[in-house]
Structures are given as structure tokens and as C-alpha cells.
Design an enzyme around this catalytic site. Structure first.
Site, PDB file in Angstrom:
ATOM      1  N   GLY A  25      26.066  38.360  46.084  1.00 41.31           N
ATOM      2  CA  GLY A  25      27.493  38.540  45.834  1.00 41.31           C
ATOM      3  C   GLY A  25      27.976  38.052  44.478  1.00 41.31           C
ATOM      4  O   GLY A  25      27.327  38.261  43.440  1.00 41.31           O
ATOM      5  N   SER A 153      37.755  29.255  44.495  1.00 43.57           N
ATOM      6  CA  SER A 153      38.746  29.288  45.573  1.00 43.57           C
ATOM      7  C   SER A 153      38.886  30.743  46.009  1.00 43.57           C
ATOM      8  O   SER A 153      37.892  31.435  46.214  1.00 43.57           O
ATOM      9  CB  SER A 153      40.065  28.678  45.090  1.00 43.57           C
ATOM     10  N   TYR A 167      39.874  29.558  57.014  1.00 44.26           N
ATOM     11  CA  TYR A 167      39.453  29.750  55.614  1.00 44.26           C
ATOM     12  C   TYR A 167      40.480  29.209  54.609  1.00 44.26           C
ATOM     13  O   TYR A 167      40.126  28.480  53.676  1.00 44.26           O
ATOM     14  CB  TYR A 167      39.244  31.242  55.403  1.00 44.26           C
ATOM     15  N   LYS A 171      40.270  26.695  51.044  1.00 38.68           N
ATOM     16  CA  LYS A 171      40.427  27.189  49.674  1.00 38.68           C
ATOM     17  C   LYS A 171      41.582  26.486  48.959  1.00 38.68           C
ATOM     18  O   LYS A 171      41.553  26.328  47.733  1.00 38.68           O
ATOM     19  CB  LYS A 171      40.604  28.719  49.685  1.00 38.68           C
TER      20      LYS A 171
HETATM   21  N1  LIG Z   1      33.965  38.461  48.595  1.00 41.08           N
HETATM   22  C1  LIG Z   1      35.280  38.258  48.605  1.00 41.08           C
HETATM   23  O1  LIG Z   1      36.068  39.163  48.932  1.00 41.08           O
HETATM   24  C2  LIG Z   1      35.831  36.915  48.193  1.00 41.08           C
HETATM   25  C3  LIG Z   1      37.219  36.820  47.951  1.00 41.08           C
HETATM   26  C4  LIG Z   1      37.743  35.587  47.590  1.00 41.08           C
HETATM   27  C5  LIG Z   1      36.924  34.474  47.475  1.00 41.08           C
HETATM   28  N2  LIG Z   1      35.583  34.603  47.708  1.00 41.08           N
HETATM   29  C6  LIG Z   1      34.761  33.406  47.580  1.00 41.08           C
HETATM   30  O2  LIG Z   1      33.743  33.665  46.628  1.00 41.08           O
HETATM   31  C7  LIG Z   1      32.549  32.941  46.974  1.00 41.08           C
HETATM   32  C8  LIG Z   1      31.375  33.922  47.073  1.00 41.08           C
HETATM   33  O3  LIG Z   1      31.682  34.912  48.030  1.00 41.08           O
HETATM   34  P1  LIG Z   1      30.704  36.146  48.280  1.00 41.08           P
HETATM   35  O4  LIG Z   1      31.498  37.132  49.054  1.00 41.08           O
HETATM   36  O5  LIG Z   1      30.046  36.516  47.006  1.00 41.08           O
HETATM   37  O6  LIG Z   1      29.646  35.461  49.281  1.00 41.08           O
HETATM   38  P2  LIG Z   1      28.193  35.997  49.768  1.00 41.08           P
HETATM   39  O7  LIG Z   1      27.997  37.402  49.414  1.00 41.08           O
HETATM   40  O8  LIG Z   1      28.121  35.618  51.232  1.00 41.08           O
HETATM   41  O9  LIG Z   1      27.197  35.045  48.958  1.00 41.08           O
HETATM   42  C9  LIG Z   1      27.239  33.658  49.212  1.00 41.08           C
HETATM   43  C10 LIG Z   1      26.158  32.949  48.447  1.00 41.08           C
HETATM   44  O10 LIG Z   1      26.228  31.551  48.737  1.00 41.08           O
HETATM   45  C11 LIG Z   1      24.992  31.124  49.364  1.00 41.08           C
HETATM   46  N3  LIG Z   1      25.341  30.118  50.369  1.00 41.08           N
HETATM   47  C12 LIG Z   1      26.149  30.273  51.447  1.00 41.08           C
HETATM   48  N4  LIG Z   1      26.231  29.120  52.131  1.00 41.08           N
HETATM   49  C13 LIG Z   1      25.471  28.220  51.460  1.00 41.08           C
HETATM   50  C14 LIG Z   1      25.168  26.854  51.653  1.00 41.08           C
HETATM   51  N5  LIG Z   1      25.648  26.158  52.695  1.00 41.08           N
HETATM   52  N6  LIG Z   1      24.361  26.228  50.764  1.00 41.08           N
HETATM   53  C15 LIG Z   1      23.844  26.909  49.688  1.00 41.08           C
HETATM   54  N7  LIG Z   1      24.115  28.203  49.457  1.00 41.08           N
HETATM   55  C16 LIG Z   1      24.912  28.846  50.332  1.00 41.08           C
HETATM   56  C17 LIG Z   1      24.396  32.410  49.948  1.00 41.08           C
HETATM   57  O11 LIG Z   1      22.980  32.371  50.118  1.00 41.08           O
HETATM   58  P3  LIG Z   1      22.328  31.824  51.495  1.00 41.08           P
HETATM   59  O12 LIG Z   1      23.044  32.519  52.615  1.00 41.08           O
HETATM   60  O13 LIG Z   1      20.882  32.170  51.388  1.00 41.08           O
HETATM   61  O14 LIG Z   1      22.559  30.363  51.497  1.00 41.08           O
HETATM   62  C18 LIG Z   1      24.765  33.396  48.830  1.00 41.08           C
HETATM   63  O15 LIG Z   1      23.910  33.228  47.741  1.00 41.08           O
HETATM   64  C19 LIG Z   1      32.889  32.207  48.280  1.00 41.08           C
HETATM   65  O16 LIG Z   1      33.305  30.902  47.992  1.00 41.08           O
HETATM   66  C20 LIG Z   1      34.031  33.026  48.850  1.00 41.08           C
HETATM   67  O17 LIG Z   1      34.866  32.254  49.712  1.00 41.08           O
HETATM   68  C21 LIG Z   1      35.017  35.793  48.067  1.00 41.08           C
END
Ligand SMILES: NC(=O)c1ccc[n+]([C@@H]2O[C@H](COP(=O)([O-])OP(=O)(O)OC[C@H]3O[C@@H](n4cnc5c(N)ncnc54)[C@H](OP(=O)(O)O)[C@@H]3O)[C@@H](O)[C@H]2O)c1
Length: 283
Positions: A25, A153, A167, A171
Site C-alpha cells: 500500500g 494519520s 479508527y 488517528k
Molecule cells: N488506504 C486508505 O484509504 C487510507 C486512508 C487514510 C489513512 N490510511 C492510513 O495509511 C496507512 C497505510 O494504509 P494502507 O491502506 O496502505 O495499509 P495496507 O495496505 O494494509 O499496508 C499496511 C502495511 O503496514 C504493515 N503492517 C500492518 N500492521 C503492522 C504491524 N503491527 N507491524 C508492522 N507492520 C505492520 C503491513 O504489512 P504486514 O501486514 O505484513 O505487517 C503493510 O506493509 C495506515 O496507517 C492507514 O490507517 C490509509
């Protein structure tokens, strides 16, 4: 063209970033952007297979012999296991220039379906998962009198909508933590930024959609989904410009409206919620 110029300039040459949550991601896109701009990365995530895949993609972007891509398979909330691995990294490469905290997940559900354990787990991963790497690297940053810590965040770190009761508080907590540390650590030469992504097409977002209440899905339908690559690019651009608040895509106008007219944002989301309920035949 601007991107090509940036790649040519290699503004992150000789810089090292620890990217926690960087195997998928937004985190993976951010780490790849760093490597493309000349930097080296240490990518942390729990599962080895996606870490290795991501590392191979990053290796493919390396241009100089001095650049490296390393991985650490560890849970970011596990201070006892992560500590020795980060110390070993610092011993071999010196104090990194950046710590980028991306770990986080959303578990959207109706509030009636959430248990105390759901709230605790969200805080554990989304808040402590970003705090632990800070606590581990901070003594090194303070001694070296340098360091740039960037936390992630969300749009839901400055406003709240239904479905995100576990959530949203996590944040907001990241914003509070970053605000307090930014002020306290300024005399130590340590800088901070916060990224507020809008909805972004990632593996995490796909999982989030599986449990999202129908109303939440309808309310966010009009929001333009960003790609992880665009968010990663905006993140690094913000860091290179020393921007404290990094607001990609539609999160920038939303942040401004919410800052100056919070009642208007509440009015809009309440209206959208009523519309969604009516559409679903709910009173
Ligand atoms: N996507 C959205 O729409 C969105 C919007 C607003 C904010 N965000 C924020 O942006 C960030 C990334 O989101 P994303 O959607 O890109 O997430 P994602 O696709 O689920 O990727 C998350 C990454 O973090 C790692 N991870 C998760 N839990 C972990 C832990 N306890 N220790 C170490 N590594 C961990 C995962 O690998 P493993 O599972 O192998 O650990 C993966 O590399 C998050 O903080 C999310 O809240 C996302």
C-alpha cells in the site's frame, strides 16, 4: 516532467529512511519513491513474503552502489523484538535520516458490533505501532541532533464519520502525539510531519471495504480514490519541502473547510448520512 527532474536531481542521495509498514500500500509506494529519489531504506512489516517482494521491486529502482534496501520482519508494536533489530541497523548504517511510520488499519463496523477488544487493538496497532519505533530511535536522533519523523494519520484524524468508532480516535491520537513531540524536540533538531491520506486504493483499503457499513460506503462514494503511488509521491514531496501537514488530493480542501467551517462539515456529513439511510430504506 517535474518528476523526471526530481529523479535526475536525486534529492535523497545518501539519505537513509526507516519505513515502518512499508511492504504494501502507501508504505510500499513511499519506500519506492525514496529509493527512486536516491535514498536507502529499511522496510519493516510483519510478514516476510510481501517484504521480500517489495524489496525486490525497490532493488530494481536502485541506481547507485551506495544505495541499499533492507528488511526487518517484525511487529511494530513489539518493542522488545524490534529494539535489538533497530540497534543492529543503526550500528551498521548509522543514525537514519528519516523514520516514516505508516502502520495502521481500519476496521469499520456499526458501533453495536464493536467490542472493547476492537477499540484496544486499534489503539495498539495504529497508535502504539507508530509510537514504538519513535521511542526506539529517539535516543539516537537526540544524540545525533538530527532526524525527521513522519507519522501517518488520515482524513479521519481531523473529522469523524459513522462506522469508524475504533479508527478515528487512533488517528486523532497520532495528531496529538506529533503535535506534542514537534514542539518538545525542536531544540534537538528533530523535525516532524503528519500525512493525512484520503481514501486510497491499497490492500488495506480492500480489506476495510469488506466490513464497511453500507451507509459509510454510500457516504464516501463521492470521494475520489487516490492511488498509493500518488499518495507516496505527495508524502515525499511534502517531506522534501519540510511541510508539517501533508494533505494529498481531496484531503487538502477538506482540511481547510473543516478548519474554518467545522459546522459546515458536520452539516454535510449528517445530511449524507440521512440520505444514505433513506436510500437503504432505514428511518
Ligand atoms: N488506504 C486508505 O484509504 C487510507 C486512508 C487514510 C489513512 N490510511 C492510513 O495509511 C496507512 C497505510 O494504509 P494502507 O491502506 O496502505 O495499509 P495496507 O495496505 O494494509 O499496508 C499496511 C502495511 O503496514 C504493515 N503492517 C500492518 N500492521 C503492522 C504491524 N503491527 N507491524 C508492522 N507492520 C505492520 C503491513 O504489512 P504486514 O501486514 O505484513 O505487517 C503493510 O506493509 C495506515 O496507517 C492507514 O490507517 C490509509
Amino acid at each position: 516532467m517535474a518528476k523526471e527532474n526530481l529523479i535526475r536531481r536525486q534529492p535523497l542521495r545518501n539519505k537513509i529512511a526507516v519505513v515502518c509498514g512499508g511492504s504494501k500500500g502507501i508504505g510500499k509506494a513511499t519506500a519506492k519513491e525514496i529509493v527512486q529519489l536516491g535514498g536507502s531504506v529499511c522496510v519493516i512489516a510483519r510478514h516476510m513474503e510481501p517484504l521480500e517482494t517489495a524489496a525486490r521491486e525497490m532493488q530494481g529502482l536502485v541506481r547507485e552502489d551506495s544505495q541499499f534496501v533492507e528488511v526487518i520482519a517484525c511487529d511494530a508494536t513489539d518493542m522488545e523484538r524490534l529494539g535489538p533489530q533497530l540497534i543492529d541497523f543503526v550500528d551498521r548504517h548509522g543514525v537514519p535520516d528519516y523514520l516514516i511510520n505508516i502502520v495502521g488499519y481500519a476496521n469499520p463496523r456499526y458501533v453495536q458490533d464493536l467490542s472493547l477488544a476492537d477499540y484496544r487493538n486499534a489503539m495498539d496497532v495504529n497508535y502504539y505501532g507508530q509510537l514504538v519505533p519513535i521511542l526506539l530511535l529517539l535516543p539516537h536522533f537526540i544524540t545525533a541532533r538530527k532526524g525527521y519523523i513522519a507519522n501517518v494519520s488520515s482524513v479521519l484524524g481531523f473529522m469523524g464519520i459513522m462506522g469508524y468508532a475504533t479508527y478515528t480516535p487512533t488517528k486523532f491520537a497520532i495528531v496529538g502525539l506529533t503535535e506534542a513531540l514537534r514542539n518538545e524536540l525542536k531544540p534537538h533538531g528533530i523535525k516532524f510531519s503528519i500525512l493525512f491520506p484520503p481514501d486510497t486504493d491499497t490492500p488495506g483499503f480492500e480489506i476495510e471495504n469488506r466490513t464497511k457499513p453500507e451507509e459509510t460506503a454510500l457516504m464516501s462514494k463521492s470521494v475520489k480514490l487516490m492511488t498509493a503511488e500518488d499518495v507516496g509521491e505527495a508524502f515525499i514531496e511534502g517531506l522534501l519541502k519540510n511541510r508539517y501537514l501533508i494533505l494529498p488530493g481531496e484531503s487538502a480542501p477538506l482540511w481547510r473547510i473543516n478548519r474554518f467551517f467545522p459546522w459546515l462539515v458536520r452539516w454535510i456529513i449528517d445530511r449524507d448520512y440521512s440520505k444514505a439511510r433513506a436510500q437503504l430504506g432505514k428511518e
